[in-house]
Write an enzyme that holds these catalytic residues in place. Sequence first.
Site: not given
Ligand code: KE4
Length: 426
Positions: A142, A237, A265
């Site tokens: 993801y 990523d 993060k």
């Molecule tokens: P954000 O747009 O949520 O800040 O980041 C997206 C993203 C991109 N790449 C990786 C490897 C990620 O894990 C994420 C976001 N992770 C999720 C949790 N697995 C965020 C939690 C959520 O979607 O509420």
Amino acid sequence: MNQNQQLFAAAQKHIPGGVNSPVRAFGSVGGTPRFFKKGLGAYVWDVDDQRYIDYVGSWGPLILGHTHPDVLEAVIAAAKNGMSFGAPTAAEVELADLICEMLPSIEQVRLVSSGTEATMSAIRLARGFTGRDKLVKFEGCYHGHADSLLVKAGSGLLTFSNPSSAGVPASVAADTLVLPYNDVAALEELFAEMGEQIAAIIVEPIAGNMNMVQASPEFVQAMRKLTENHGAVLIYDEVMTGFRVNLQCTQGLHGVKPDLTCLGKVVGGGMPLAAFGGRSDIMAKLAPLGPVYQAGTLSGNPVAVAAGLATLKIIREDDFFNRLSIQTKKLCDGLIQVAKETNTIFVAQSVGGMFGFYFSKNIPQSFVDVMNSDRTRFNAFFHGMLNKGIYLAPSAFEAGFVSAAHSDQDILDTLEAARSVFLEIK
Ligand code: KE4
């Protein structure tokens, strides 16, 4: 109804599903999501005043634990000078310099407000740099919710066992090629067939959105070699793994220099800040220098930058990652031991401050392996631990996180809770 239940019911009146991000809704584990009102160190409290040892840490950012005094002080000081200017500030230069100093593969970096913005922009940049359209991603990974990435994604999409999202035009999905994670042969075959059409590979170098799955050394080398040989861009990523698994991120563990890296993060210390950066010849294609447009009202926001700077300065301190790795491994080894003593089929692994655990015999190497783990038992374990004041990720498709605030006693308390829950769910 208790406060959590009342709030969840009320939230659904004006917020779709009652949450501002789907995975928070407890969709795959069932039950009522906890509404938190306070965080301090390794702990969070919900609106029913129940305290939890927190192993989610806002999905990774809180590597120092909740409300670390230095981070809080920096945020308050920055906010007192202004919440946002929409103009450059000295602190953004300091953070950019620090990121480039900490990650040799990053020669230039652009700050944005979310991981999705970082990956979406990196992909557009790779397409602009190469003049090609095709993007390679891997099943179960993801990378945020940009259209071209919601194809067999992980995290919330897996949680809903909905491998691709409605609303993504077929024409957009057609340019995203999805391969099995860790499958070198499939990758070599694809590049042999259409390598010259491929703009980029985007990969979670340690996947954390199909639970935790590590890229094999062969897979790491194949991605680097094939992108080099075919003039494609390798995008790591590291939104989740960045400054979480190692001071030099996963790329430092792999000994690989990706062409572009996405961060999020931890780099924002819990505030809305992310980044993408890498080779200066690629970054030179970005507006205002080049033809690839990317922008953001709150990009480099001074309050968020203050949180990121304060966090990075602390994790750079001697021995930080060694101590964090030891604490996280202590949790995993303890869970494995307790599972053995209770005859529970269970495995766990950790890298730095990130861990995964699975109700299966072996550590998963692919999306299929994860799908074959016992998710029913995972859900029962999740709720058993929740009832004992241990907050784990509410999905079998997420990784877990230990912070510098998690004490030996917190780990012991977690293991004691796990022992009784393993017995309860037999
Ligand atoms: P954000 O747009 O949520 O800040 O980041 C997206 C993203 C991109 N790449 C990786 C490897 C990620 O894990 C994420 C976001 N992770 C999720 C949790 N697995 C965020 C939690 C959520 O979607 O509420």
